[in-house]
Design a protein around this motif. Structure first.
Motif, mmCIF file in Angstrom:
data_model
loop_
_atom_site.group_PDB
_atom_site.id
_atom_site.type_symbol
_atom_site.label_atom_id
_atom_site.label_comp_id
_atom_site.label_asym_id
_atom_site.label_seq_id
_atom_site.Cartn_x
_atom_site.Cartn_y
_atom_site.Cartn_z
ATOM 1 N N ASN A 119 0.391 -13.534 -4.811
ATOM 2 C CA ASN A 119 1.807 -13.887 -4.056
ATOM 3 C C ASN A 119 1.485 -14.725 -3.297
ATOM 4 O OD1 ASN A 119 -0.015 -13.170 -1.952
ATOM 5 N ND2 ASN A 119 -0.099 -10.978 -2.339
ATOM 6 N N LYS B 107 -4.868 -12.777 -5.659
ATOM 7 C CA LYS B 107 -4.272 -11.832 -7.309
ATOM 8 C C LYS B 107 -2.732 -10.390 -5.580
ATOM 9 C CE LYS B 107 -7.326 -13.222 -10.169
ATOM 10 N NZ LYS B 107 -8.451 -12.710 -10.868
ATOM 11 N N GLY C 136 -1.207 -6.964 -8.034
ATOM 12 C CA GLY C 136 -0.924 -6.252 -8.525
ATOM 13 C C GLY C 136 -2.119 -5.809 -9.499
ATOM 14 N N ALA D 290 -4.415 -3.187 -9.139
ATOM 15 C CA ALA D 290 -4.583 -1.866 -9.033
ATOM 16 C C ALA D 290 -2.982 -1.336 -9.828
ATOM 17 C CB ALA D 290 -5.319 -0.966 -7.491
ATOM 18 N N MET E 1 7.713 -12.879 4.661
ATOM 19 C CA MET E 1 6.412 -13.593 5.200
ATOM 20 C C MET E 1 6.545 -14.727 6.273
ATOM 21 S SD MET E 1 5.022 -12.175 1.677
ATOM 22 C CE MET E 1 3.547 -13.111 1.291
ATOM 23 N N HIS F 20 -5.361 -3.685 4.127
ATOM 24 C CA HIS F 20 -3.939 -3.088 2.750
ATOM 25 C C HIS F 20 -4.702 -2.047 1.987
ATOM 26 C CE1 HIS F 20 -0.261 -4.075 1.581
ATOM 27 N NE2 HIS F 20 -0.319 -4.299 0.110
ATOM 28 N N VAL F 21 -5.206 -2.950 1.052
ATOM 29 C CA VAL F 21 -5.867 -2.087 -0.038
ATOM 30 C C VAL F 21 -6.490 -0.143 -0.116
ATOM 31 C CG1 VAL F 21 -6.347 -3.607 -1.253
ATOM 32 C CG2 VAL F 21 -8.262 -2.737 -0.419
ATOM 33 N N ALA G 139 -3.105 1.195 0.871
ATOM 34 C CA ALA G 139 -2.302 1.416 0.402
ATOM 35 C C ALA G 139 -2.374 2.340 -0.583
ATOM 36 C CB ALA G 139 -1.798 0.444 -0.244
ATOM 37 N N MET H 29 2.269 4.364 -7.195
ATOM 38 C CA MET H 29 3.330 3.815 -7.836
ATOM 39 C C MET H 29 3.443 2.482 -8.920
ATOM 40 S SD MET H 29 4.442 1.498 -4.338
ATOM 41 C CE MET H 29 4.090 3.161 -3.171
ATOM 42 N N ARG I 247 4.239 -1.398 -9.227
ATOM 43 C CA ARG I 247 4.603 -2.480 -8.320
ATOM 44 C C ARG I 247 5.980 -3.496 -8.983
ATOM 45 N NH1 ARG I 247 0.718 -4.101 -5.377
ATOM 46 N NH2 ARG I 247 -1.082 -2.776 -7.193
ATOM 47 N N LEU J 4 8.412 -11.473 0.014
ATOM 48 C CA LEU J 4 8.233 -10.887 -1.074
ATOM 49 C C LEU J 4 8.965 -9.560 -1.412
ATOM 50 C CD1 LEU J 4 6.224 -9.945 -3.602
ATOM 51 C CD2 LEU J 4 5.165 -8.110 -2.170
ATOM 52 N N VAL K 69 3.819 5.813 1.614
ATOM 53 C CA VAL K 69 2.198 4.799 1.179
ATOM 54 C C VAL K 69 3.227 3.609 2.358
ATOM 55 C CG1 VAL K 69 1.343 2.894 0.002
ATOM 56 C CG2 VAL K 69 1.604 4.856 -0.776
ATOM 57 N N GLN K 70 4.589 3.653 2.745
ATOM 58 C CA GLN K 70 4.891 3.279 3.987
ATOM 59 C C GLN K 70 4.669 3.693 5.374
ATOM 60 O OE1 GLN K 70 5.921 -0.125 3.264
ATOM 61 N NE2 GLN K 70 6.374 -0.202 5.250
ATOM 62 N N LEU L 44 0.637 2.344 5.939
ATOM 63 C CA LEU L 44 0.448 0.887 6.185
ATOM 64 C C LEU L 44 1.083 0.064 7.666
ATOM 65 C CD1 LEU L 44 1.983 -0.696 3.171
ATOM 66 C CD2 LEU L 44 -0.738 -0.226 3.532
ATOM 67 N N LEU M 60 4.679 -9.722 9.014
ATOM 68 C CA LEU M 60 5.717 -9.392 7.766
ATOM 69 C C LEU M 60 5.997 -9.042 8.593
ATOM 70 C CD1 LEU M 60 3.587 -7.070 5.076
ATOM 71 C CD2 LEU M 60 3.785 -9.789 5.207
HETATM 72 C C1 HEM Z 1 4.826 -8.425 1.948
HETATM 73 C C2 HEM Z 1 3.988 -7.672 1.532
HETATM 74 C C3 HEM Z 1 2.640 -7.523 0.826
HETATM 75 C C4 HEM Z 1 2.278 -7.974 0.604
HETATM 76 C C5 HEM Z 1 1.319 -9.237 0.192
HETATM 77 C C6 HEM Z 1 1.247 -7.231 -0.603
HETATM 78 C C7 HEM Z 1 -0.180 -7.562 -1.050
HETATM 79 C C8 HEM Z 1 -1.136 -6.823 -2.092
HETATM 80 C C9 HEM Z 1 -2.435 -7.203 -2.313
HETATM 81 C C10 HEM Z 1 -2.695 -8.588 -2.619
HETATM 82 C C11 HEM Z 1 -2.774 -6.152 -2.916
HETATM 83 C C12 HEM Z 1 -4.468 -5.988 -3.693
HETATM 84 C C13 HEM Z 1 -4.036 -6.421 -5.217
HETATM 85 C C14 HEM Z 1 -3.873 -5.100 -6.020
HETATM 86 O O1 HEM Z 1 -3.825 -3.957 -6.090
HETATM 87 O O2 HEM Z 1 -1.975 -5.418 -6.251
HETATM 88 C C15 HEM Z 1 -2.225 -4.770 -2.915
HETATM 89 C C16 HEM Z 1 -2.258 -3.430 -2.948
HETATM 90 C C17 HEM Z 1 -1.450 -2.568 -2.839
HETATM 91 N N1 HEM Z 1 0.058 -2.554 -2.181
HETATM 92 FE FE1 HEM Z 1 0.642 -4.117 -1.646
HETATM 93 N N2 HEM Z 1 0.855 -5.687 -0.602
HETATM 94 C C18 HEM Z 1 2.583 -5.899 0.067
HETATM 95 C C19 HEM Z 1 3.222 -4.713 0.652
HETATM 96 C C20 HEM Z 1 3.418 -3.466 -0.114
HETATM 97 C C21 HEM Z 1 4.065 -2.680 0.544
HETATM 98 C C22 HEM Z 1 5.639 -2.591 1.314
HETATM 99 C C23 HEM Z 1 3.706 -1.983 0.033
HETATM 100 C C24 HEM Z 1 4.517 -0.032 -0.538
HETATM 101 C C25 HEM Z 1 4.718 0.582 0.076
HETATM 102 C C26 HEM Z 1 2.072 -1.975 -1.092
HETATM 103 C C27 HEM Z 1 1.631 -1.105 -2.002
HETATM 104 C C28 HEM Z 1 0.764 -1.768 -2.093
HETATM 105 C C29 HEM Z 1 -0.469 -0.806 -3.512
HETATM 106 C C30 HEM Z 1 -0.291 0.659 -3.733
HETATM 107 C C31 HEM Z 1 -1.554 -1.502 -3.357
HETATM 108 C C32 HEM Z 1 -3.139 -1.347 -4.369
HETATM 109 C C33 HEM Z 1 -3.642 -0.911 -3.843
HETATM 110 C C34 HEM Z 1 -4.492 0.528 -4.294
HETATM 111 O O3 HEM Z 1 -4.959 1.131 -4.947
HETATM 112 O O4 HEM Z 1 -5.497 -0.730 -4.505
HETATM 113 N N3 HEM Z 1 2.524 -3.295 -0.723
HETATM 114 N N4 HEM Z 1 -0.769 -5.317 -1.987
#
Ligand code: HEM
Length: 443
Positions: free
Chosen positions: A253, A258, A260, A262, A300, A354-355, A358, A368, A370, A389, A404-405, A408, A417
């Protein structure tokens, strides 16, 4: 019906084929349409002469071999577990006040027919871009001539307003078909939604490997909708921010991380019915096998982010910036250990990372899929990029996203953000042969 090209895939390829890709169709491009005109379609020869001759005179080479076709019809709509393509054009549509139930059904029929053509890399309409009468506007806008299907998928969704208008009326006679869980999203902490980037009666997610192909699809669907619906808001995305298949590399992003890793993946066939597809025993038959699409336009503040130290950035995400491994140790695909401690005695993955927030462990196990994209919409007067994003996720219950939201709320990433756009749509199940999108809703 639009013209078939003699050497097209139609004879060999079942329209509701469940397999994706057609290597032999790699040369199937809108150029094939000229081929048809050139082999002597007498009826088109007069009207289409200019276009066909010009095109032949241009002597364009066949479209690149990389483009493949994703079947438009199947058990589920394409563009969800389809390996995420690199480009997005997303559009939310508003039905015009004058559009009644018959008008809506006619629009969905017309869109279905056009979508099927577009996803095969063909022009829309009977005569396409250059083979119609010279004194009439062409049926297809033409900017995709010579391009192949580029893995185009078109995913259609229905907004809550379809079931009950803002004034409380049942305009399309389908109020009693609204799934109980399908409601407008609640407000969230830190929402800064701009009304002109919010909601919509219908949505179309166009994803492709070629941005011109995605834009061409939305443009032509919008043109077909004229007099019945208009675009309310839309978004271009230039780089995927999620993998939806284990065969894909994890993209990054605009924070440089990285994204996506998980994610719910197409190969997790046991998990998809649990989290992604609406179950077969759902009381509303039309949504069975469908899903719910939630889109959030998240700005962002990347200039501020770029001043944060590497360690701070990693602590905010909970993963390393290079490999993307959890801060509790291990490689990208190792599970995070939220109980681990770092050398300074604190949690290895911060409580507000964040992780952690979420992760399914923090959210009753919900997951979910993504499928978001990076965007840059020019810059603001201060010389900062208007970047972010375009978050898209699919799940079989909107409550997953809401949970989840809400979790967060304490995410330290929020400092960088702003959620400025939002919408939720019910995505009907896949389109069977002979059906139009969402047909079961109107039966
Ligand atoms: C600009 C906003 C956001 C950024 C930059 C961001 C970035 C990231 C990054 C870098 C990861 C770790 C890699 C991965 O597992 O994909 C992650 C994980 C995740 N994000 Fe976000 N995210 C954002 C917004 C959100 C939102 C709005 C949601 C849902 C409401 C969300 C849900 C998740 C979930 C479910 C994971 C996986 C967590 C896990 O199982 O480890 N993200 N995100």
């Amino acid at each position: 019906m639009p013209k078939q090209r003699p050497d097209g895939p139609d004879a060999a390829e079942s329209p509701d084929s469940a397999t994706s890709g057609d290597a032999s169709g790699s040369g199937v491009s809108r150029r094939g349409f000229f081929g048809f005109a050139a082999v002597g379609a007498a009826g088109l020869a007069i009207g289409g002469a200019g276009g066909a001759v010009t095109a032949n005179a241009l002597g364009r080479a066949a479209a690149p071999a990389s483009g493949q076709q994703i079947p438009f019809r199947g058990a589920h709509q394409a563009g969800i577990v389809t390996p995420a393509q690199d480009r997005l054009h997303f559009a939310s549509f508003q039905l015009l006040r004058s559009t009644d139930r018959a008008g809506l059904v006619a629009l969905l029929r017309d869109w279905t027919e056009a979508a099927e053509q577009l996803t095969r890399g063909r022009d829309v309409g009977e005569t396409g871009a250059v083979s119609g009468p010279p004194l009439a506007p062409p049926e297809d806008t033409g900017e995709a001539l010579g391009l192949n299907a580029a893995n185009l998928t078109l995913t259609f969704g229905f907004g809550p307003g379809l079931f009950e208008s803002e004034d409380g009326t049942d305009r399309f006679g389908i109020r009693d078909r609204r799934p109980a869980e399908f409601e407008p999203l609640p407000s969230f902490a830190f929402d800064l939604l701009e009304p002109e980037l919010t909601g919509g009666d219908l949505c179309v997610q166009a994803c492709a490997d070629d941005p011109q192909v995605a834009v061409h699809a939305i443009r032509n669907l919008s043109r077909i909708a004229m007099g019945r619906a208009r675009i309310r808001w839309s978004q271009l995305g230039f780089g995927r921010t999620a993998s939806t298949s284990t065969a894909q590399d994890t993209p990054r992003n605009l924070f440089g991380f990285k994204d996506g890793t998980a994610n719910l993946m197409a190969e997790e066939t046991d998990e998809l019915p649990r989290h992604l597809w609406v179950p077969e025993d759902h009381p509303q038959a039309w949504i069975r096998g469908g899903s719910y699409l939630i889109a959030r336009k998240i700005a962002m503040t990347i200039e501020t982010w770029d001043r944060a130290s590497l360690r701070e950035q990693e602590q905010i995400v909970g993963r390393t910036k290079g490999e993307g491994g959890p801060l509790s140790g291990g490689g990208e695909f190792d599970s995070p250990n939220f109980a681990a401690f770092s050398s300074d005695g604190g949690p290895a993955i911060a409580v507000d990372a964040h992780v952690r927030l979420a992760h399914p462990d923090s959210n009753g196990g919900v997951r979910m899929l993504r499928r978001g994209y990076n965007y840059v919409d020019g810059n603001n007067p201060l010389g900062q990029l208007s970047a972010g994003l375009f978050f898209i996720c699919f799940q079989n219950d909107p409550a997953t996203f809401v949970r989840v939201q809400r979790a967060l709320k304490t995410d330290t990433m929020n400092e960088y953000l702003r959620h400025i756009g939002s919408g939720i749509w019910a995505v009907p199940r896949g389109i069977a042969a002979g059906e139009f999108v969402g047909q079961a809703l109107f039966e």
